[in-house]
Design a protein around this motif. Sequence first.
Motif, PDB file in Angstrom:
ATOM      1  N   ALA A 118       1.034  -1.168   0.018  1.00  0.00           N
ATOM      2  CA  ALA A 118       0.115   0.048   0.009  1.00  0.00           C
ATOM      3  C   ALA A 118       0.649   1.292   0.196  1.00  0.00           C
ATOM      4  O   ALA A 118       0.728   2.329  -0.483  1.00  0.00           O
ATOM      5  CB  ALA A 118      -0.895  -0.068   1.301  1.00  0.00           C
ATOM      6  N   PRO A 201       2.357  -0.790   4.858  1.00  0.00           N
ATOM      7  CA  PRO A 201       1.191  -0.083   4.959  1.00  0.00           C
ATOM      8  C   PRO A 201       1.903   1.238   4.870  1.00  0.00           C
ATOM      9  O   PRO A 201       2.709   1.697   5.277  1.00  0.00           O
ATOM     10  CB  PRO A 201       0.573  -0.271   6.317  1.00  0.00           C
ATOM     11  CG  PRO A 201       1.721  -0.763   7.281  1.00  0.00           C
ATOM     12  CD  PRO A 201       2.563  -1.436   6.299  1.00  0.00           C
ATOM     13  N   GLU A 205      -3.560   3.361   5.897  1.00  0.00           N
ATOM     14  CA  GLU A 205      -3.902   2.138   6.463  1.00  0.00           C
ATOM     15  C   GLU A 205      -3.653   2.351   8.147  1.00  0.00           C
ATOM     16  O   GLU A 205      -4.246   1.720   9.128  1.00  0.00           O
ATOM     17  CB  GLU A 205      -3.055   0.977   5.884  1.00  0.00           C
ATOM     18  CG  GLU A 205      -3.436   0.570   4.438  1.00  0.00           C
ATOM     19  CD  GLU A 205      -2.949   1.582   3.538  1.00  0.00           C
ATOM     20  OE1 GLU A 205      -3.639   1.943   2.596  1.00  0.00           O
ATOM     21  OE2 GLU A 205      -1.631   2.225   3.526  1.00  0.00           O
TER      22      GLU A 205
END
Length: 257
Positions: A118, A201, A205
């Motif tokens: 991500a 992340p 997130e």
Amino acid sequence: MGRDAIPPDVAVPVVTGIGVATGFGYGKDALRDGLFAPSNLFGTLERPGRRVPETGETFIGIELPEPPEVLPRRVARTTGLTGRVVAAVLDEAWREAGLDALDPERIGLIIGGSNLQAREHLLTQQAYAGERMAYLPPRYGHMAFDTDLCGLCASAFTIRGFAHTVGGASASGALAVLHAAEAVRAGRVDACIVLGAMQDPSYVELRALRTLGAMGSDRYAAEPGRACRPFDRGRDGFVFGESAAALVIRRDDGGTP
């Protein structure tokens, strides 16, 4: 059930290679030394894309040191952090299991995890925003489905059996082990590599998990070393730590060490 009680025609999956990356460093020796001589590794997450830009909000955790150079430089240059960490742990497990001696078509790969990169997505979107979007690298399409990790491993380590990912949230690694053991037991492959890939992340997130109450708050922002306290009355959520591991599962034919 002991080994003697297992019917002779039933294949027994065994682990013959392990690779690991933790905040202590890369390799089983680094993990072992770190566990027996523990030090405080917790601090503010400093990788690009891990700090909320509008507010400056930060998160506590552990970030890995730079991975060793396992991939060719031309490949590593276009590979994200998760991919380079995966290659490092796979290299250790591969060498320990002696997989070079096996037929590549009899080696499988299962990666546990989903939406693994991500932060790389966020950084790529920021870098190619606006008029630069026309120059978005094609590899981003593979990254969006996590299939780039399978392709990376299969090309770098001559894996010619099946290769795919499985997702089960925090149980993804365990789910991958179960699938790999079943594939070996069924004879689909002679060896199956399981990769618990590093989750990378972004602040999006991390902030969402904090809002859920799963990620620790900023209560210990001034004292990161006190943040990880799972059995303490003062606990307030998980603390993120970068890590990855690889297992090689093989069929035990009685001669597997």
